[in-house]
Design a protein around this motif. Structure first.
Motif, PDB file in Angstrom:
ATOM      1  N   ASP A   1      37.150  42.092  42.983  1.00 35.78           N
ATOM      2  CA  ASP A   1      38.306  42.915  42.638  1.00 35.78           C
ATOM      3  C   ASP A   1      38.988  43.326  43.943  1.00 35.78           C
ATOM      4  N   THR A   2      39.859  42.448  44.440  1.00 37.66           N
ATOM      5  CA  THR A   2      40.469  42.687  45.754  1.00 37.66           C
ATOM      6  C   THR A   2      41.343  43.933  45.759  1.00 37.66           C
ATOM      7  N   ASP A   3      41.993  44.244  44.615  1.00 37.25           N
ATOM      8  CA  ASP A   3      42.832  45.454  44.562  1.00 37.25           C
ATOM      9  C   ASP A   3      41.979  46.705  44.743  1.00 37.25           C
ATOM     10  N   ALA A   4      40.803  46.730  44.096  1.00 40.24           N
ATOM     11  CA  ALA A   4      39.915  47.892  44.245  1.00 40.24           C
ATOM     12  C   ALA A   4      39.408  48.001  45.671  1.00 40.24           C
TER      13      ALA A   4
ATOM     14  N   ILE B   1      40.944  46.881  48.392  1.00 36.07           N
ATOM     15  CA  ILE B   1      42.064  47.340  49.213  1.00 36.07           C
ATOM     16  C   ILE B   1      42.281  48.843  49.030  1.00 36.07           C
ATOM     17  N   ALA B   2      42.150  49.338  47.785  1.00 32.47           N
ATOM     18  CA  ALA B   2      42.337  50.767  47.528  1.00 32.47           C
ATOM     19  C   ALA B   2      41.311  51.594  48.290  1.00 32.47           C
TER      20      ALA B   2
ATOM     21  N   ALA C   1      48.264  51.435  50.122  1.00 30.40           N
ATOM     22  CA  ALA C   1      47.696  50.156  49.724  1.00 30.40           C
ATOM     23  C   ALA C   1      48.481  48.993  50.332  1.00 30.40           C
ATOM     24  N   ASP C   2      49.821  49.140  50.405  1.00 26.28           N
ATOM     25  CA  ASP C   2      50.633  48.074  51.007  1.00 26.28           C
ATOM     26  C   ASP C   2      50.295  47.893  52.477  1.00 26.28           C
TER      27      ASP C   2
ATOM     28  N   LYS D   1      46.965  46.104  52.690  1.00 24.33           N
ATOM     29  CA  LYS D   1      47.089  44.670  52.412  1.00 24.33           C
ATOM     30  C   LYS D   1      47.638  43.921  53.623  1.00 24.33           C
TER      31      LYS D   1
ATOM     32  N   GLU E   1      38.408  35.834  48.896  1.00 25.42           N
ATOM     33  CA  GLU E   1      38.330  35.594  47.459  1.00 25.42           C
ATOM     34  C   GLU E   1      36.927  35.076  47.143  1.00 25.42           C
TER      35      GLU E   1
ATOM     36  N   ARG F   1      34.287  46.759  34.806  1.00 22.93           N
ATOM     37  CA  ARG F   1      33.998  46.084  36.071  1.00 22.93           C
ATOM     38  C   ARG F   1      32.491  46.049  36.302  1.00 22.93           C
TER      39      ARG F   1
ATOM     40  N   LYS G   1      35.550  42.097  38.881  1.00 22.09           N
ATOM     41  CA  LYS G   1      36.220  42.204  37.593  1.00 22.09           C
ATOM     42  C   LYS G   1      36.024  40.895  36.827  1.00 22.09           C
TER      43      LYS G   1
END
Length: 582
Positions: A487-490, A492-493, A503-504, A507, A514, A564, A577
């Motif tokens: 879960d790359t978004d999690a 990064i968060a 977050a931006d 990133k 991955e 998750r 995820k």
């Protein structure tokens, strides 16, 4: 949650260092090696890329003479070690039974497997340091203790004239001294060392020595202490001349410190008193008595002529008209003699009568109802963090306050599978709430309990009902089986929360690999990692036992949360995820 991507070691290291049989070690590989190249090859990244993500990390491999391989990853100042078994047969090196080719080339240890060559650099014959209990003994600069405990920066300390030292003595006493301008506060606690665990007043902390510094902590928070030289240590106590020894009324000290009068202080604290007793053996005992409760601190002092040193800090002193006058930085304090009185001992507390048992919570006098509350806001205010940042830093953190009907306050903090409990006392008088006889305010607002105390106001939220609900229809048991993607978004968060950026920005600054984990019904786990050099796949067998997974001897905890899969090993966490591809 110190290491996110590093949690690949849960399976990646298991793949490279799987369990097997041991045999005699060869002298040629024995020793401690810098193995940073191993991580670079695994992640397909350079050391600079990894340092941008994890800070000043290191990865070492130590091949011991008795056939043990100890691999240690140090990131964010926290060392994490795994142990394997190895032996050699000619030019073949077996690590937990898995073969690879080895040779010594230009003094380096070269290990090759499946077309990948890893270079280990010798570390000058060093060996992994043992946890020597005597290593903590000494005087340390502990400014980091104040910075982390109160959310301050070194610049804040310098601006406020604040410094802190910790002294671990040979007789297991920990003396913490905080200097704030001319005011010194000294606390004494007990400590003990058991291997790599440092107990302070019975509370366990991990500890180690790094570059001469003492690093210790728990729940993910680590404090770094720097050694102080003998010249930097407080000067030893000297013989105290006549005229200073005795018990003095020091109310004027509080008035000057707070810039107010005795009457103004009494309006807040009632009939208070503040005394200073200079003993003949160089101890200064300062006692504040408020609400009938005495609280004492102990310092060390000595004099050189007309200069008085308290915990090493100088002031001028003289006896004038029978009073002791202490001057520093233009402020003059008058201490009045107390006719040779001794400091009275604290009265033994009278145990409260046990209240009659009641099925429902018994309202305290003035309407305060004993209950258990979610007190996470208290920690946020004390540590100067918002809740999202606090929860991102400390795994599974909870903090509750329970006011019991018999006048006890139980403060319970849990994180990372550990729990600590502090017990205090409470009572109310109208809108005043006393905790350990310290006064604050309380009120109810929209079902929440609002408390003001110690200069902060915090909100306690009601806990969910703990009554046993009617048993619902059994839900399907959670399972790890299936395909899961990182879960790359999690991730990064979490990085954004740790770095205090958006977050931006996270990133743009950090690259997250991955990866896919597939747990099959027949007990296989397949790891697929995509790197700039291509895609690599590892396959292992696993067994599930309740909430744990065992892969080649490595034990990993797992749970399903909001759909998750969360894998944890110690303080290492990997968030996945459900895989949405084909």
């Amino acid at each position: 949650m110190k290491k996110i991507i590093c949690s690949l070691l849960i399976l990646v290291l298991a793949a490279a260092l799987a369990l097997g049989l041991s045999a005699a070690a060869e002298d040629s590989v024995t020793g401690l090696w810098n193995a940073n190249d191993f991580l670079c090859k695994i992640y397909g990244a350079s050391e600079d890329d990894l340092k941008a993500l994890y800070g000043d990390f290191s990865y070492t491999m130590e091949f011991t003479a008795d056939g043990k391989l100890i691999a240690t990853l140090t990131a964010y100042g926290y060392p994490d070690s795994t142990e394997s078994e190895y032996y050699t047969e000619g030019s073949t090196l077996y690590i937990n039974g898995e073969p690879s080719v080895w040779e010594i080339r230009d003094g380096n240890l070269i290990i090759s497997s499946e077309g990948i060559e890893i270079t280990l650099i010798p570390m000058d014959g060093e060996t992994s340091p043992a946890a020597d209990p005597s290593a903590v003994i000494g005087l340390w600069d502990a400014d980091d203790y104040v910075c982390q405990g109160y959310g301050m920066s070194p610049d804040d300390l310098a601006a406020g004239g604040i410094s802190c030292t910790m002294e671990f003595t040979a007789d297991n006493a920990l003396i913490i001294s905080i200097q704030m301008g001319d005011y010194a506060d000294v606390m004494e606690q007990a400590y003990a060392v058991d291997g790599d665990t440092l107990y302070i007043n019975g509370e366990p902390n991990s500890w180690y020595i790094e570059n001469g510094d003492l690093v210790f902590g728990s729940y993910g928070m680590f404090i770094t202490l720097h050694p102080l030289t003998a010249a930097e240590a407080p000067a030893p106590a000297a013989e105290e001349p006549a005229g200073l020894t005795g018990l003095w009324n020091a109310n004027d000290f509080l008035c000057k410190m707070y810039g107010t009068t005795e009457d103004a202080i009494r309006a807040i604290y009632g009939d208070f008193s503040y005394t200073m007793e200079f003993t003949a053996d160089g101890k200064l005992i300062a006692t504040l008595t408020a609400y009938g409760y005495p609280d004492s601190t102990e310092s060390e002092y000595y004099t050189e002529g007309s200069t008085l040193y308290i915990n090493g800090e100088p002031s001028a002193w003289e006896i004038r008209n029978g009073n002791l006058i202490i001057s520093s930085e233009g402020i003059e304090i008058t201490l009045i003699p107390m006719d040779g009185e001794a400091v009275p001992p604290a009265e033994e507390p009278v145990p409260a009568e046990e209240p009659a048992p009641a099925e429902e919570p018994v309202p305290a006098e003035d309407g305060f109802i004993p209950a258990r509350w979610n007190a996470i806001d208290y920690l946020c205010k004390r540590m100067g963090m918002d809740e999202a940042t606090l929860l991102a830093r400390y795994s599974d953190l909870t903090f509750t306050m329970e006011f019991t009907a018999d006048g006890k306050l139980l403060m319970v903090q849990a994180s990372g599978g550990r729990e600590s409990v502090q017990e205090q006392t409470w009572s109310v008088d109208g809108g005043t709430l006393y905790i350990n006889n310290i006064a604050g305010t309380w009120e109810m607002e929209d079902g929440n309990l609002i408390i003001g105390m110690g200069g902060i106001t915090f909100t306690l939220l009601p806990m969910d009902s703990e009554a046993e609900p009617e048993a619902p229809a059994p839900a399907p048991a959670p399972s790890v089986e299936g395909k899961w993607a990182y879960d790359t978004d999690a991730i990064i968060a979490v990085i954004a929360a740790q770095k205090g950026i958006s977050a931006d920005e996270a990133k743009a600054a950090f690259t997250v690999s991955e990866g896919i984990l597939e747990f099959t019904a027949d007990g296989r786990v397949i790891l697929t990692v995509s790197t700039p050099d291509g895609t690599r796949t590892e396959e292992k067998e696993y067994t599930a036992d309740g909430d744990t997974l065992v892969t080649d001897g490595a034990v990993t905890c797992w749970r399903i949360e909001d759909g998750r899969l969360i894998l944890t090993e110690g303080e290492t966490t990997l968030i996945l995820k459900p895989y949405e591809g084909e």
